[in-house]
Write an enzyme that holds these catalytic residues in place. Structure first.
Site, mmCIF file in Angstrom:
data_model
loop_
_atom_site.group_PDB
_atom_site.id
_atom_site.type_symbol
_atom_site.label_atom_id
_atom_site.label_comp_id
_atom_site.label_asym_id
_atom_site.label_seq_id
_atom_site.Cartn_x
_atom_site.Cartn_y
_atom_site.Cartn_z
ATOM 1 N N GLY A 1 0.817 -1.210 0.000
ATOM 2 C CA GLY A 1 0.000 0.000 0.000
ATOM 3 C C GLY A 1 0.852 1.262 0.000
ATOM 4 O O GLY A 1 2.009 1.239 -0.445
ATOM 5 N N ASP B 1 -8.242 -0.833 1.149
ATOM 6 C CA ASP B 1 -8.706 0.549 1.374
ATOM 7 C C ASP B 1 -8.882 1.354 0.076
ATOM 8 O O ASP B 1 -9.564 2.378 0.071
ATOM 9 C CB ASP B 1 -7.717 1.303 2.275
ATOM 10 C CG ASP B 1 -7.714 0.784 3.698
ATOM 11 O OD1 ASP B 1 -8.453 -0.176 3.974
ATOM 12 O OD2 ASP B 1 -6.967 1.330 4.530
ATOM 13 N N TYR C 1 -11.447 -7.792 10.336
ATOM 14 C CA TYR C 1 -10.506 -8.472 9.431
ATOM 15 C C TYR C 1 -11.159 -9.453 8.469
ATOM 16 O O TYR C 1 -10.505 -9.910 7.530
ATOM 17 C CB TYR C 1 -9.404 -9.149 10.247
ATOM 18 C CG TYR C 1 -8.539 -8.111 10.914
ATOM 19 C CD1 TYR C 1 -7.440 -7.576 10.254
ATOM 20 C CD2 TYR C 1 -8.875 -7.599 12.158
ATOM 21 C CE1 TYR C 1 -6.668 -6.581 10.835
ATOM 22 C CE2 TYR C 1 -8.124 -6.603 12.750
ATOM 23 C CZ TYR C 1 -7.022 -6.098 12.084
ATOM 24 O OH TYR C 1 -6.281 -5.104 12.649
ATOM 25 N N ILE C 2 -12.439 -9.765 8.707
ATOM 26 C CA ILE C 2 -13.202 -10.599 7.757
ATOM 27 C C ILE C 2 -13.086 -9.981 6.359
ATOM 28 O O ILE C 2 -13.064 -10.683 5.356
ATOM 29 C CB ILE C 2 -14.705 -10.613 8.155
ATOM 30 C CG1 ILE C 2 -14.885 -11.035 9.603
ATOM 31 C CG2 ILE C 2 -15.561 -11.419 7.199
ATOM 32 C CD1 ILE C 2 -14.907 -12.494 9.848
HETATM 33 O O1 F6P Z 1 -4.764 -0.921 5.144
HETATM 34 C C1 F6P Z 1 -5.630 -1.993 5.251
HETATM 35 C C2 F6P Z 1 -6.172 -2.088 6.650
HETATM 36 O O2 F6P Z 1 -6.942 -3.265 6.728
HETATM 37 C C3 F6P Z 1 -6.975 -0.889 7.094
HETATM 38 O O3 F6P Z 1 -8.273 -0.889 6.576
HETATM 39 C C4 F6P Z 1 -6.894 -1.021 8.589
HETATM 40 O O4 F6P Z 1 -7.052 0.215 9.213
HETATM 41 C C5 F6P Z 1 -5.517 -1.545 8.795
HETATM 42 O O5 F6P Z 1 -5.148 -2.180 7.598
HETATM 43 C C6 F6P Z 1 -5.364 -2.505 9.926
HETATM 44 O O6 F6P Z 1 -4.004 -2.769 10.049
HETATM 45 P P1 F6P Z 1 -3.311 -3.911 10.898
HETATM 46 O O7 F6P Z 1 -3.174 -5.097 10.014
HETATM 47 O O8 F6P Z 1 -1.969 -3.338 11.230
HETATM 48 O O9 F6P Z 1 -4.162 -4.162 12.095
#
Ligand code: F6P
Length: 341
Positions: A108, A133, A264-265
């Site tokens: 990203g 995102d 995270y789903i």
């Molecule tokens: O950038 C993708 C993302 O899933 C975001 O939507 C979210 O805020 C972040 O990563 C969560 O990150 P991590 O994997 O560090 O918990």
């Protein structure tokens, strides 16, 4: 040529399809040797690698996550920022000791910035944008987004029946660290009544009035989709935005509200057919660029299916966010969807 591939930052559906796209095109069309670098940039520093053959790239299209592993590599970033030339020499040395002619970095915004810094150190690099995102600057879309929107939309669809049965306000929080793209697209596709995005802000009074008006006009339930990155009183460290809005709505309207945090789903599991094809095309384009010796670029999408590339220097340190005049926002408003403003 000998090329290395790594994935860095949060995972998303479609990374494996992309690794396969780069690898298969590199091996079968350009006769390159392909090295998989494990766990992001730390694999580069510690030379944690494996050789990828055409056969080891089979069966990857449908697979979620990343076979190479990933990491949010803070130490590595610190090293790059360090004024100490010695640190930068370690990175260069690692790249050269691995015998790489090019390093492909799938990631990203943070990853694209690091990839740009590596190109500034004189290394041959190619960036491939990825994130659910959808906020990488310089590309119209990232793979992972379409899969995440599918999952988020299904979740909103499922909230409708329980919301209407109980006459409740259902607040669903969707991912998007700074950007509201998933919430906008899934909110519209799932028929959310109120869509709250970090880019647009909100007025609690407007939210209250929309919910009350729905009740007065015969719709006793409401669906609110909110992006996790929106600012709320007390900060998101203390509250999930969904919890904050559910409590505020109860307080202001007296209606019962419930929150759902999808989490995270949205990032796990098999990529959608769209994301598989997007990863494949971006990967194959990356291999083509390497073959031409065109380095320091990020592969990107323009419009529906044009695959192109942009200089990493134009991408680094920028974000692609929802704007108030985005067609989905403008037309949504005309149909009576509230954006809380
Ligand atoms: O950038 C993708 C993302 O899933 C975001 O939507 C979210 O805020 C972040 O990563 C969560 O990150 P991590 O994997 O560090 O918990």
């Amino acid at each position: 040529m000998r090329i290395g591939i790594l994935s860095s930052g949060g995972d998303c559906p479609g990374i494996n399809a992309t690794i396969r796209g780069v690898g298969k095109a590199a091996i079968n069309s350009y006769d390159m040797e392909v090295i998989g670098i494990h766990n992001g940039f730390s694999g580069l520093l510690h030379k944690d690698i494996s050789t990828l053959q055409d056969s080891s790239l089979s069966g990857l299209l449908t697979l979620g996550g990343t076979i190479l592993g990933t990491a949010r590599e803070k130490a590595f970033r610190k090293m790059l920022k360090s004024p100490d030339k010695k640190d930068q020499e370690i990175i260069k040395k690692s790249y050269h000791e691995l015998g790489l002619d090019c390093l492909v970095c799938i990631g990203g915004n943070g990853t694209q910035r690091t990839t740009y810094q590596l190109s500034e150190l004189g290394l041959n690099v190619i960036g491939i944008p990825k994130t659910i995102d959808n906020d990488v600057y310089g590309t119209d879309v990232t793979f992972g987004f379409n899969s995440a929107v599918d999952i988020a939309t299904e979740a909103i669809d499922r909230l409708h029946s329980t919301a209407s049965s109980h006459q409740r306000v259902m607040v669903i929080e969707l991912m998007g660290h700074r950007a509201g793209w998933i919430t906008l697209y899934a909110g519209m596709a799932g028929g959310a009544d109120i869509i709250l995005l970090p880019e647009l802000g909100y007025d609690l009074n407007v939210i209250k009035k929309v919910i009350e008006k729905r009740k007065k006009t015969g719709r006793a339930y409401s669906i609110v989709a909110v992006a996790e990155g929106i600012e709320v009183e007390g900060g998101t460290d203390r509250h999930h935005p969904a919890t904050y809005f559910a409590r505020k709505i109860e307080e202001l309207t007296g209606f019962e509200a419930r929150e759902t945090v999808l989490g995270y789903i949205q990032r796990g599991g098999s990529p959608s057919p769209y994301d598989r094809n997007l990863g494949t095309l971006l990967g194959a384009h990356a291999a083509q660029l390497i073959n031409k010796g065109k380095f320091g670029r990020m592969v990107s999408v323009k419009g529906i299916d044009m695959i192109t590339d942009v200089p990493l220097s134009e991408v680094a340190d920028k974000l692609r966010l929802v704007t108030p005049d985005h067609i989905m926002v403008k037309q949504g408003k005309k149909m009576g969807v509230s954006f809380g403003i």
